[in-house]
Design a protein around this motif. Structure first.
Motif, short mmCIF file in Angstrom:
data_model
loop_
_atom_site.label_atom_id
_atom_site.label_comp_id
_atom_site.label_asym_id
_atom_site.label_seq_id
_atom_site.Cartn_x
_atom_site.Cartn_y
_atom_site.Cartn_z
N GLY A 1 0.84 -1.19 0.00
CA GLY A 1 0.00 0.00 0.00
C GLY A 1 0.87 1.24 0.00
N HIS A 2 0.24 2.37 -0.22
CA HIS A 2 0.99 3.63 -0.29
C HIS A 2 0.04 4.74 0.11
N ILE A 3 0.47 5.59 1.03
CA ILE A 3 -0.32 6.75 1.46
C ILE A 3 0.47 8.01 1.11
N VAL A 4 -0.16 8.89 0.34
CA VAL A 4 0.48 10.13 -0.09
C VAL A 4 -0.22 11.29 0.61
N ASN A 5 0.56 12.12 1.32
CA ASN A 5 0.01 13.23 2.08
C ASN A 5 0.50 14.55 1.53
N LEU A 6 -0.42 15.47 1.27
CA LEU A 6 -0.05 16.82 0.82
C LEU A 6 0.19 17.69 2.05
N SER A 7 1.45 17.86 2.40
CA SER A 7 1.82 18.83 3.43
C SER A 7 2.08 20.15 2.71
N SER A 8 3.12 20.88 3.09
CA SER A 8 3.39 22.19 2.50
C SER A 8 4.72 22.67 3.07
N VAL A 9 5.33 23.68 2.42
CA VAL A 9 6.47 24.32 3.07
C VAL A 9 6.03 24.96 4.38
N ALA A 10 4.71 25.23 4.52
CA ALA A 10 4.17 25.72 5.79
C ALA A 10 4.18 24.62 6.85
N GLY A 11 4.53 23.41 6.47
CA GLY A 11 4.75 22.33 7.42
C GLY A 11 6.22 22.19 7.77
N ILE A 12 7.05 23.09 7.23
CA ILE A 12 8.48 23.12 7.52
C ILE A 12 8.82 24.38 8.32
N THR A 13 8.22 25.50 7.93
CA THR A 13 8.36 26.76 8.65
C THR A 13 6.99 27.42 8.73
N PRO B 1 4.67 30.65 8.96
CA PRO B 1 4.41 32.10 8.91
C PRO B 1 3.28 32.47 9.87
N GLY B 2 3.39 33.63 10.52
CA GLY B 2 2.39 34.05 11.50
C GLY B 2 0.99 34.15 10.94
N GLU B 3 0.87 34.50 9.66
CA GLU B 3 -0.46 34.70 9.08
C GLU B 3 -1.03 33.43 8.46
N LEU B 4 -0.32 32.33 8.62
CA LEU B 4 -0.85 31.04 8.17
C LEU B 4 -0.84 30.04 9.34
N VAL B 5 -1.11 30.53 10.53
CA VAL B 5 -0.90 29.74 11.73
C VAL B 5 -1.68 28.43 11.73
N TYR B 6 -2.97 28.47 11.42
CA TYR B 6 -3.77 27.25 11.50
C TYR B 6 -3.46 26.31 10.33
N TYR B 7 -3.22 26.88 9.17
CA TYR B 7 -2.80 26.08 8.03
C TYR B 7 -1.48 25.37 8.36
N SER B 8 -0.54 26.12 8.95
CA SER B 8 0.75 25.53 9.30
C SER B 8 0.60 24.43 10.35
N VAL B 9 -0.25 24.66 11.35
CA VAL B 9 -0.47 23.63 12.37
C VAL B 9 -0.94 22.34 11.70
N SER B 10 -1.87 22.47 10.73
CA SER B 10 -2.39 21.27 10.05
C SER B 10 -1.30 20.61 9.21
N LYS B 11 -0.45 21.41 8.59
CA LYS B 11 0.57 20.84 7.70
C LYS B 11 1.77 20.29 8.48
N PHE B 12 2.10 20.89 9.62
CA PHE B 12 3.08 20.26 10.50
C PHE B 12 2.54 18.91 10.99
N GLY B 13 1.24 18.87 11.28
CA GLY B 13 0.62 17.63 11.73
C GLY B 13 0.68 16.55 10.66
N ILE B 14 0.40 16.93 9.41
CA ILE B 14 0.47 15.98 8.30
C ILE B 14 1.90 15.46 8.13
N ARG B 15 2.85 16.36 8.29
CA ARG B 15 4.25 15.94 8.22
C ARG B 15 4.55 14.88 9.27
#
Length: 265
Positions: free
Chosen positions: A137-149, A151-165
């Motif tokens: 099987g294979h699971i592919v997750n779309l994180s983001s560079v917002a899951g690496i660093t 930005p203050g104005e993307l706080v909730y998006y970043s929280v979700s993408k750090f979580g996906i990471r």
């Protein structure tokens, strides 16, 4: 390198910019696809291929609301009704709102976490047992560079993408040796509807300069290569790779640049 030909693949968020491009490129690879989004996606290959002959197939599509556990359970049942054998789950569905911690209304930031983070967790838990039983099987997750660093104005998006990471890394650690692979993808800003996301806390709408926006086709080519190579981490394009490099080399550099930008603006 893994051959995606005749692999049975479920794509969430299939009506979006990445979703349509994933459908196109995976059809070209000969994959068998099941598509879902809030509105059932088109099932005609010519819609995505522009008249080119399809090597793969679209087995079916259905509408799904992934913002709740019940919606994810229904999506699982609808997908396996179309095709009981899902080889690859692509957790592509996602949304964003721009605003600092206190700017984004509660119902909006909860929605981000429900769709971007909890839905991939629910869906992974639902599809994983059959993958383990088949030993593939294979699971592919779309994180983001917002899951690496973050930005203050993307706080909730970043929280979700750090979580996906974190989800992807933990899945890979726990199940790669059992035949289930994980690929995390970290795109920079791309030319999709996410650039038109609602913004909170400012008078003027902020726009991402077109010169630094990546094309969905380039991002998806990198995703497909990463799937074929069973890579854990995929950083599509120069900017994503550079941000990764800078955060590893000097974790404070990007934060310092952000503060400088705030002083200048």
């Amino acid at each position: 390198m893994s051959n995606l030909r005749e692999k049975h693949i479920l794509i969430t968020g299939a009506n979006g910019g990445f979703g349509k491009e994933l459908t196109k490129q995976l059809l070209e690879k000969g994959a068998y696809l099941i598509l879902t989004d809030m509105k059932a996606p088109d099932t005609k290959p010519e819609t995505y291929l522009g008249g080119k002959a399809a090597k793969g197939k679209i087995l079916g599509s259905f509408a799904a609301d992934l913002s709740s556990e019940a919606g994810c359970n229904k999506a699982y049942k609808d997908a396996t009704k179309i095709d009981p054998k899902i080889d690859i789950l692509v957790n592509n569905a996602g949304l964003a709102f721009m605003g600092r911690l206190l700017d984004v209304p509660m119902e909006k930031w909860k929605l981000i976490l429900d769709v971007n983070l909890y839905a991939p967790i629910y869906l992974s838990r639902l599809f994983l047992p059959a993958m383990l039983e088949r030993k593939y099987g294979h699971i592919v997750n779309l994180s983001s560079v917002a899951g690496i660093t973050s930005p203050g104005e993307l706080v909730y998006y970043s929280v979700s993408k750090f979580g996906i990471r974190a989800l992807g890394e933990a899945l890979d650690s726990g199940y790669r040796q059992k035949g289930v692979y994980t690929t995390n993808v970290y795109p920079f800003f791309a030319d999709t509807n996410i650039l038109k996301s609602e913004q909170f806390g400012g008078k003027d709408r902020k726009e991402v300069p077109k010169a630094i926006v990546d094309s969905p086709s380039m991002v998806v080519r990198a995703i497909v290569r990463g799937m074929e190579k069973k890579k854990l981490h995929v950083f599509p394009g120069f900017t994503a790779k550079m941000i990764r490099f800078l955060t590893r080399l000097s974790p404070g550099f990007l934060r310092a640049m952000e503060r400088l930008g705030q002083k200048v603006s």
